[in-house]
Write a protein that holds these residues in place. Sequence first.
Motif, PDB file in Angstrom:
ATOM      1  N   ARG A   1      20.383 -81.511  24.726  1.00 12.91           N
ATOM      2  CA  ARG A   1      21.760 -81.220  24.295  1.00 12.91           C
ATOM      3  C   ARG A   1      22.498 -82.500  23.921  1.00 12.91           C
ATOM      4  NH1 ARG A   1      21.404 -77.470  28.495  1.00 12.91           N
ATOM      5  NH2 ARG A   1      22.469 -78.860  29.935  1.00 12.91           N
ATOM      6  N   GLU A   2      22.280 -83.572  24.685  1.00 10.84           N
ATOM      7  CA  GLU A   2      22.935 -84.852  24.384  1.00 10.84           C
ATOM      8  C   GLU A   2      22.468 -85.400  23.042  1.00 10.84           C
ATOM      9  OE1 GLU A   2      22.351 -87.545  27.636  1.00 10.84           O
ATOM     10  OE2 GLU A   2      23.328 -86.185  29.068  1.00 10.84           O
TER      11      GLU A   2
ATOM     12  N   ALA B   1      21.232 -83.674  20.530  1.00 14.98           N
ATOM     13  CA  ALA B   1      21.763 -82.805  19.469  1.00 14.98           C
ATOM     14  C   ALA B   1      23.239 -83.094  19.219  1.00 14.98           C
ATOM     15  CB  ALA B   1      21.557 -81.336  19.840  1.00 14.98           C
ATOM     16  N   ALA B   2      24.012 -83.328  20.284  1.00 15.23           N
ATOM     17  CA  ALA B   2      25.435 -83.626  20.132  1.00 15.23           C
ATOM     18  C   ALA B   2      25.634 -84.954  19.414  1.00 15.23           C
ATOM     19  CB  ALA B   2      26.109 -83.640  21.491  1.00 15.23           C
TER      20      ALA B   2
ATOM     21  N   GLU C   1      23.563 -86.322  17.261  1.00 14.85           N
ATOM     22  CA  GLU C   1      23.177 -86.111  15.873  1.00 14.85           C
ATOM     23  C   GLU C   1      24.274 -85.384  15.116  1.00 14.85           C
ATOM     24  OE1 GLU C   1      19.420 -84.144  16.035  1.00 14.85           O
ATOM     25  OE2 GLU C   1      18.317 -85.979  16.509  1.00 14.85           O
ATOM     26  N   ASP C   2      24.916 -84.400  15.759  1.00 18.47           N
ATOM     27  CA  ASP C   2      26.036 -83.698  15.120  1.00 18.47           C
ATOM     28  C   ASP C   2      27.196 -84.632  14.848  1.00 18.47           C
ATOM     29  OD1 ASP C   2      24.670 -81.307  15.095  1.00 18.47           O
ATOM     30  OD2 ASP C   2      25.678 -80.476  16.852  1.00 18.47           O
ATOM     31  N   GLY C   3      27.434 -85.544  15.785  1.00 14.96           N
ATOM     32  CA  GLY C   3      28.514 -86.520  15.619  1.00 14.96           C
ATOM     33  C   GLY C   3      28.264 -87.460  14.466  1.00 14.96           C
ATOM     34  N   GLU C   4      27.003 -87.869  14.292  1.00 16.20           N
ATOM     35  CA  GLU C   4      26.635 -88.745  13.180  1.00 16.20           C
ATOM     36  C   GLU C   4      26.807 -88.050  11.845  1.00 16.20           C
ATOM     37  OE1 GLU C   4      22.678 -90.104  13.891  1.00 16.20           O
ATOM     38  OE2 GLU C   4      23.233 -91.237  15.688  1.00 16.20           O
ATOM     39  N   GLU C   5      26.468 -86.767  11.791  1.00 19.21           N
ATOM     40  CA  GLU C   5      26.565 -86.018  10.539  1.00 19.21           C
ATOM     41  C   GLU C   5      28.021 -85.806  10.147  1.00 19.21           C
ATOM     42  OE1 GLU C   5      24.409 -82.366  10.957  1.00 19.21           O
ATOM     43  OE2 GLU C   5      22.500 -83.375  11.241  1.00 19.21           O
ATOM     44  N   GLN C   6      28.895 -85.637  11.142  1.00 20.74           N
ATOM     45  CA  GLN C   6      30.309 -85.390  10.836  1.00 20.74           C
ATOM     46  C   GLN C   6      31.050 -86.674  10.535  1.00 20.74           C
ATOM     47  OE1 GLN C   6      31.966 -83.093  14.044  1.00 20.74           O
ATOM     48  NE2 GLN C   6      30.615 -81.358  13.664  1.00 20.74           N
TER      49      GLN C   6
END
Length: 97
Positions: free
Chosen positions: A85-86, A88-89, A91-96
Amino acid sequence: MILQRYMQMHNEVELSALGMAIATVVTVAEILKNNGLAVEKKIMTSTVDVNDESRGRPMQKAKIEIVLGKTENFDELMAAAAEEREVAAAEDGEEQG
């Protein structure tokens, strides 16, 4: 899942349900078992008298109680899931960003 967090603090959990909710409780128990997080310790079935307000009289409903315990590798599996989960979170932060 809340149940997994509860199991982290306690060695076992008891799930119970009446009537139509039995299928949901059985499904939750099977998911925990299939994911290697829980082992079945005890299953009890019975019937209970419930007041049926629409009919104005008591009726019997099926009841199930399932006691699950943690598996030996429960803590390892939970730690691995938290790490996923960490990642994935992050990676989501990098994409945004």
